[in-house]
Design a protein around this motif. Structure first.
Motif, PDB file in Angstrom:
ATOM      1  N   PHE A   1     -44.100 -27.694  50.660  1.00  0.00           N
ATOM      2  CA  PHE A   1     -45.381 -28.046  51.275  1.00  0.00           C
ATOM      3  C   PHE A   1     -45.952 -29.401  50.885  1.00  0.00           C
ATOM      4  N   ALA A   2     -45.524 -29.976  49.762  1.00  0.00           N
ATOM      5  CA  ALA A   2     -46.186 -31.216  49.363  1.00  0.00           C
ATOM      6  C   ALA A   2     -45.246 -32.284  48.867  1.00  0.00           C
ATOM      7  N   GLY A   3     -44.008 -31.960  48.624  1.00  0.00           N
ATOM      8  CA  GLY A   3     -43.106 -32.978  48.109  1.00  0.00           C
ATOM      9  C   GLY A   3     -43.083 -32.975  46.602  1.00  0.00           C
TER      10      GLY A   3
ATOM     11  N   GLN B   1     -45.427 -49.471  45.389  1.00  0.00           N
ATOM     12  CA  GLN B   1     -45.802 -48.505  46.425  1.00  0.00           C
ATOM     13  C   GLN B   1     -45.476 -48.979  47.839  1.00  0.00           C
TER      14      GLN B   1
ATOM     15  N   ASP C   1     -42.726 -50.483  48.885  1.00  0.00           N
ATOM     16  CA  ASP C   1     -41.317 -50.285  49.254  1.00  0.00           C
ATOM     17  C   ASP C   1     -41.239 -49.311  50.413  1.00  0.00           C
ATOM     18  N   VAL C   2     -40.229 -49.479  51.229  1.00  0.00           N
ATOM     19  CA  VAL C   2     -40.098 -48.518  52.312  1.00  0.00           C
ATOM     20  C   VAL C   2     -38.841 -47.668  52.139  1.00  0.00           C
ATOM     21  N   VAL C   3     -38.907 -46.491  52.690  1.00  0.00           N
ATOM     22  CA  VAL C   3     -37.776 -45.578  52.719  1.00  0.00           C
ATOM     23  C   VAL C   3     -37.414 -45.400  54.181  1.00  0.00           C
ATOM     24  N   VAL C   4     -36.141 -45.523  54.502  1.00  0.00           N
ATOM     25  CA  VAL C   4     -35.715 -45.287  55.878  1.00  0.00           C
ATOM     26  C   VAL C   4     -34.818 -44.050  55.885  1.00  0.00           C
ATOM     27  N   VAL C   5     -35.184 -43.097  56.709  1.00  0.00           N
ATOM     28  CA  VAL C   5     -34.385 -41.881  56.831  1.00  0.00           C
ATOM     29  C   VAL C   5     -33.897 -41.781  58.257  1.00  0.00           C
TER      30      VAL C   5
ATOM     31  N   VAL D   1     -37.239 -42.604  60.571  1.00  0.00           N
ATOM     32  CA  VAL D   1     -38.590 -42.647  60.028  1.00  0.00           C
ATOM     33  C   VAL D   1     -38.627 -43.726  58.962  1.00  0.00           C
ATOM     34  N   VAL D   2     -39.564 -44.632  59.083  1.00  0.00           N
ATOM     35  CA  VAL D   2     -39.757 -45.655  58.055  1.00  0.00           C
ATOM     36  C   VAL D   2     -41.097 -45.383  57.405  1.00  0.00           C
ATOM     37  N   SER D   3     -41.082 -45.259  56.088  1.00  0.00           N
ATOM     38  CA  SER D   3     -42.305 -44.854  55.418  1.00  0.00           C
ATOM     39  C   SER D   3     -42.463 -45.645  54.128  1.00  0.00           C
ATOM     40  N   ARG D   4     -43.717 -45.892  53.732  1.00  0.00           N
ATOM     41  CA  ARG D   4     -43.943 -46.463  52.412  1.00  0.00           C
ATOM     42  C   ARG D   4     -43.377 -45.497  51.383  1.00  0.00           C
ATOM     43  N   ARG D   5     -42.714 -46.058  50.344  1.00  0.00           N
ATOM     44  CA  ARG D   5     -42.156 -45.198  49.316  1.00  0.00           C
ATOM     45  C   ARG D   5     -43.248 -44.371  48.628  1.00  0.00           C
ATOM     46  N   GLY D   6     -44.418 -44.969  48.462  1.00  0.00           N
ATOM     47  CA  GLY D   6     -45.498 -44.292  47.726  1.00  0.00           C
ATOM     48  C   GLY D   6     -46.157 -43.167  48.513  1.00  0.00           C
TER      49      GLY D   6
ATOM     50  N   LEU E   1     -44.931 -36.839  50.215  1.00  0.00           N
ATOM     51  CA  LEU E   1     -43.937 -36.265  51.116  1.00  0.00           C
ATOM     52  C   LEU E   1     -44.572 -35.584  52.328  1.00  0.00           C
ATOM     53  N   TRP E   2     -45.714 -34.938  52.108  1.00  0.00           N
ATOM     54  CA  TRP E   2     -46.323 -34.224  53.251  1.00  0.00           C
ATOM     55  C   TRP E   2     -46.727 -35.186  54.353  1.00  0.00           C
TER      56      TRP E   2
ATOM     57  N   VAL F   1     -45.064 -37.962  55.051  1.00  0.00           N
ATOM     58  CA  VAL F   1     -43.811 -38.323  55.702  1.00  0.00           C
ATOM     59  C   VAL F   1     -43.425 -37.221  56.688  1.00  0.00           C
ATOM     60  N   VAL F   2     -43.585 -35.965  56.223  1.00  0.00           N
ATOM     61  CA  VAL F   2     -43.244 -34.831  57.087  1.00  0.00           C
ATOM     62  C   VAL F   2     -44.130 -34.833  58.334  1.00  0.00           C
TER      63      VAL F   2
ATOM     64  N   ILE G   1     -42.837 -37.281  60.746  1.00  0.00           N
ATOM     65  CA  ILE G   1     -41.646 -36.779  61.443  1.00  0.00           C
ATOM     66  C   ILE G   1     -42.052 -35.797  62.533  1.00  0.00           C
ATOM     67  N   GLU G   2     -42.986 -34.923  62.169  1.00  0.00           N
ATOM     68  CA  GLU G   2     -43.416 -33.909  63.153  1.00  0.00           C
ATOM     69  C   GLU G   2     -44.020 -34.588  64.378  1.00  0.00           C
TER      70      GLU G   2
END
Lengths: 240, 240
Positions: free
Chosen positions: A197-199, A212, A214-218, B218-223, B226-227, B229-230, B233-234
């Motif tokens: 639910f929260a990571g 903060q 930095d980016v993450v690409v999935v 999905v490109v997201s700030r690392r900081g 997780l919720w 980011v989810v 995605i949704e």
């Protein structure tokens, strides 16, 4: 008596209250819960009936002497939260207060666990206590999620999941006769809920502020279930 | 009497049983639950005390006359599952049986909801019924997840989440006086749980196999938590 008065009184733990709990459990174990009366308990503790009812509204309450204090502690802990607290992590930390209460006195907690399994009335009492914890967590989450779509639904589901995970760990610990590491078991169980639910609570959140942005690409197949996508994100975050 | 006998008898709904429920509710609403005795109920229904206790072990049971049947139906439904059934979807479908029981008779369900809120003893009874549904779902999931790491933990958490989502939808419907669409509310609530634990059951899963290799980026700030980011995605999945 207000619940905060009760909490203060419980926190002070006057010797008479402890003596009543000890006497009650000695009798419950010797002759059974149903066969023990309040008169038997006060006779063994060497106090009057009125002293018993000063501390405990009923015979059932002497079995769970610390839940009122723990509920008050949990409510205070949640009320002291700030907007910077991640809500799911906060309710997990609140649930740890309950575990701590059980772990403070392993022998007593294990005895009570066995007793509760045998007496339907105590099982019902315990369900009502669990319900009150769950509602305290849900009320906090509902406030934090106010105005979001599905805020109350999300709050109710997460509160129930946290309680179920906590109780799963608690029961494992009680079945080990209080010998396993209660803290490790509940951390593992609550980690499961936080992931769903929260990571993760770990590295990403603790990284210095400068990182903060930095980016993450999935990249994920569209057909993949959401939990798999979340797993990929977690793996990516953990890797670098 | 075995629970399957009970279930059969309940399914047949003999007129005397219905008459007892109707008489009981008339009196509960007129003079209050606590003020109504079993003698009052049988007098109004025009039957003897023994007839009452043939159908209901206690006064509380007449308030929830169909839960035993519903629990038996749920257990049978889960027992009839195959390996090809996705377990989370299966327990969501099992929970829908409870909603259907409530929705069969909206006026009665709404009356009972109001009554239960006022009478602590009924609230406790209801908690014990909810607990039995939750354990039925958890037992099924534990068997399905047997041998997997964290199988019982996962089973307990999902069962609790399903029950919480179901009850969130059920309460909304009861508060609408049974006027909202109960089925749509519970589908939405259970969809939320399926997404969290099993992946979306909807369009993506039903899309032809050839489309499954579409990707989502999905490109997201690392900081970002997780919720969030989810959520992104949704939203992305919902958009196109």
């Amino acid at each position: 008596m207000s619940s905060s008065d009760k909490a203060e009184e419980a926190a002070a733990k006057p010797p008479m209250r402890d003596a009543l709990v000890a006497a009650a459990f000695q009798l419950f174990l010797e002759r059974g819960y149903e066969q023990t009366t309040v008169d038997d308990i006060v006779a063994l503790a060497g106090v009057g009936r009125r002293s018993f009812f000063r501390y405990f509204p009923s015979k059932e309450d002497v079995v769970f002497p610390d839940h009122e204090r723990c509920l008050a502690d949990m409510t205070a802990f949640l009320a002291a939260s700030g907007d910077e607290d991640e809500p799911v992590r906060r309710v997990c930390d609140a649930a740890r207060l309950v575990l701590r209460m059980y772990a403070e006195n392993p022998a007593f907690s294990v005895q009570r666990y066995r007793l509760t399994k045998q007496v339907p009335g105590l099982r019902a009492y315990e369900l009502s206590v669990v319900w009150r914890y769950e509602r305290a967590l849900a009320a906090y989450l509902r406030a934090r999620f106010a105005g979001r779509p599905d805020g109350t639904l999300r709050a109710d589901v997460i509160a129930a999941a946290v309680v179920a995970a906590h109780n799963n760990a608690l029961r494992s610990w009680l079945r080990s006769d209080g010998k396993d590491d209660a803290g490790a078991a509940v951390d593992h169980a609550l980690g499961h809920v936080q992931e769903a639910f929260a990571g993760p609570a770990g590295p990403a959140a603790e990284r210095p502020a400068g990182d903060q942005e930095d980016v993450v690409v999935v990249v994920s197949r569209r057909g993949a279930p959401l939990w798999r996508v979340v797993q990929e994100i977690e793996t990516t975050l953990a890797r670098d």
